[in-house]
Design a protein around this motif. Structure first.
Motif, short mmCIF file in Angstrom:
data_model
loop_
_atom_site.label_atom_id
_atom_site.label_comp_id
_atom_site.label_asym_id
_atom_site.label_seq_id
_atom_site.Cartn_x
_atom_site.Cartn_y
_atom_site.Cartn_z
N ASP A 99 0.86 -1.18 0.00
CA ASP A 99 0.00 0.00 0.00
C ASP A 99 0.90 1.23 0.00
O ASP A 99 1.25 1.77 1.04
N ASN A 100 1.31 1.65 -1.22
CA ASN A 100 2.24 2.78 -1.35
C ASN A 100 3.52 2.56 -0.55
O ASN A 100 4.03 3.48 0.10
N GLY A 101 4.02 1.35 -0.56
CA GLY A 101 5.25 1.02 0.13
C GLY A 101 5.05 0.42 1.50
O GLY A 101 5.96 -0.20 2.04
N SER A 102 3.86 0.58 2.08
CA SER A 102 3.56 -0.03 3.36
C SER A 102 3.11 -1.47 3.12
O SER A 102 2.18 -1.71 2.35
N ILE A 103 3.76 -2.42 3.78
CA ILE A 103 3.50 -3.84 3.51
C ILE A 103 2.43 -4.37 4.46
O ILE A 103 2.47 -4.15 5.67
N LEU A 104 1.47 -5.05 3.88
CA LEU A 104 0.44 -5.73 4.65
C LEU A 104 0.16 -7.08 4.00
O LEU A 104 0.69 -7.40 2.95
N ASN A 111 -5.71 -5.73 -5.56
CA ASN A 111 -6.95 -6.27 -5.01
C ASN A 111 -8.02 -5.18 -5.03
O ASN A 111 -7.80 -4.08 -5.55
N SER A 112 -9.17 -5.47 -4.46
CA SER A 112 -10.28 -4.52 -4.52
C SER A 112 -10.02 -3.24 -3.75
O SER A 112 -10.67 -2.22 -3.99
N SER A 113 -9.04 -3.26 -2.84
CA SER A 113 -8.68 -2.05 -2.07
C SER A 113 -7.62 -1.23 -2.78
O SER A 113 -7.22 -0.18 -2.29
N GLY A 114 -7.14 -1.71 -3.91
CA GLY A 114 -6.10 -0.99 -4.66
C GLY A 114 -4.69 -1.31 -4.20
O GLY A 114 -3.73 -0.72 -4.70
N THR A 121 14.52 -9.06 -3.43
CA THR A 121 13.47 -8.39 -2.66
C THR A 121 12.20 -8.28 -3.49
O THR A 121 12.25 -7.82 -4.64
N PRO A 122 11.05 -8.73 -2.97
CA PRO A 122 9.82 -8.68 -3.75
C PRO A 122 9.49 -7.26 -4.22
O PRO A 122 9.76 -6.28 -3.51
N ILE A 123 8.93 -7.17 -5.40
CA ILE A 123 8.53 -5.90 -6.00
C ILE A 123 7.05 -5.94 -6.34
O ILE A 123 6.42 -7.00 -6.33
N ASP A 124 6.47 -4.78 -6.64
CA ASP A 124 5.09 -4.73 -7.09
C ASP A 124 5.01 -5.38 -8.47
O ASP A 124 5.74 -4.99 -9.39
#
Length: 406
Positions: free
Chosen positions: A95-100, A117-120, A138-141
């Motif tokens: 989420d804009n760099g914040s990982i969840l 996802n549906s939350s963007g 390192t994982p990326i978008d």
């Protein structure tokens, strides 16, 4: 009078009903995990100590709300980007760099080409290099925007054909080869080759039986232009090819592509038997330009792009995260969680590795709420609430009786 026990009982029963109601409300929420209110008793603390046998508790309290991370049912969908987790683990989202993290695998592609996802929130994973190989870093978008613009063409560099030639045949009556005269060759077939711009060219192959036993002449032509030098194919008494099987090809092209078009023709597997002519295999590695026509996700998380030219390309790989104590994660809403000091750090890796579960493409994981059990629990907590209310009523009647004493 001790009203506190009854009041605390009303409070915990109400909290339990809140948890049950939340479960019922999310019984159809994809990836939702059932919650359960945990209770603890309360005792007054005394410094002198009067012995455990005479201690009476002063009520109960909510000690926490625990989630049950059991597996939900898997439901098949029609969206190729829907992915269900079968086993442990979470999707890693940005989420804009914040990982969840989430268990909801309902994904789509946004206007920028990112898988969201549906939350963007953007799905993260491993990217690919220029050769389409997965780069474990390192994982990326994950983004398919560049892939959607199309797949560039590839010039043919290798081609192959395997045929069965009829050994019973005699040499053609016309001894001078002419592609326009069918009486000057025994058999013909063709394959499609591509130049550097993806333009298709028809490569024709003509097989001419020689008067010499176990020998054939192979003539090739591209778009009607014949290679003036034929190749002699020699077979042994068992019908196996004994001459060189790889035949270099070079033809001039006038399409603006790289000229000449150079590639190898491999005739390994060609045989000569007392049988009718047949083409057994034909292949070549070139293709024309194509546009993205579809996406698919494999059980190990590999995202493949399918193109209109029949080719496919690896676009990335979904990663998953597991936690030592998933119950310690904090809920953020929107089917997502965040790590805490209680959950421990995430162990990130490819699906179906370590303790991480596998993926089921074209499906979603349903909520693990058991509606029947929740309705029974609701009745139980309702009775507990009524009983605690009755306890307060009884205490009130006793107090009233004391007040009325004369």
């Amino acid at each position: 009078m001790a009203f506190q026990q009854g009041l605390s009982g009303l409070s915990v029963a109400s909290k339990a009903l809140d948890a049950i109601s939340n479960n019922v409300a999310n019984s159809t929420t994809v990836g939702y995990k059932q919650s359960q209110a945990l209770f603890a008793d309360i005792y007054a603390t005394t410094l002198g100590g009067t012995g455990g046998a005479s201690q009476i508790g002063i009520g109960s309290r909510v000690n926490g709300v625990a989630q049950q991370f059991s597996q939900g049912n898997i439901t098949v969908t029609s969206n190729p980007l829907d992915v269900a987790i079968n086993g442990e683990g979470f999707f890693r989202m940005s989420d804009n760099g914040s990982i969840l993290y989430t268990r909801n695998g309902q994904f789509s592609v946004d206007k920028s080409g990112y898988i969201v996802n549906s939350s963007g929130f953007r799905l993260t994973g491993y990217g690919t290099d220029a050769d389409g190989e997965i780069v474990v870093t390192t994982p990326i978008d994950l983004q398919i925007g560049n892939a959607a613009t199309g797949a560039p063409p590839q010039s043919t560099t290798e081609s192959a054909i395997a045929v069965t030639l009829d050994s019973r045949l005699s040499a053609p009556a016309v001894t001078t080869f002419d592609p326009d005269d069918t009486s000057s060759f025994s058999y013909s077939t063709s394959l499609t080759a591509y130049d550097s711009l993806g333009n298709p060219h028809v490569m024709s192959m003509y097989f001419v039986k020689s008067a010499t036993a176990n020998q054939w002449a192979l003539h090739t032509a591209l778009d009607g232009t014949v290679d003036p030098t034929p190749t002699t194919l020699t077979f042994d008494g068992s019908g196996a090819l004994t001459s060189t099987s790889v035949i270099p090809q070079s033809f001039a092209v006038s399409t603006g592509a790289t000229s000449p078009l150079v590639f190898d023709l491999d005739v390994a597997g060609t045989t000569q038997y007392g049988d009718d002519f047949s083409v057994n295999t034909v292949s070549q590695d070139g293709y024309t330009a194509g546009r993205l026509s579809g996406l698919s996700v494999s059980p190990d998380g590999i995202i493949q792009g399918r193109y209109t030219n029949g080719e496919s390309r690896t676009l990335g790989q979904v990663v998953m995260a597991t936690f030592q104590n998933p119950d310690g994660m904090t809920q953020l809403g929107g089917n997502s969680w965040a790590e805490t000091s209680f959950s421990g750090p995430p162990a990130v890796g490819a699906p179906a590795t370590g303790s991480r579960g596998g993926l089921q493409p074209g499906a979603v994981e349903d909520s693990n709420v058991d509606l029947t059990a929740e309705l029974v629990n609701m009745i139980t907590q309702q009775r507990a609430y009524q009983a605690n209310a009755q306890s307060i009523k009884t205490q009130d009647q006793i107090l009233q009786t004391l007040v009325n004493l004369r």
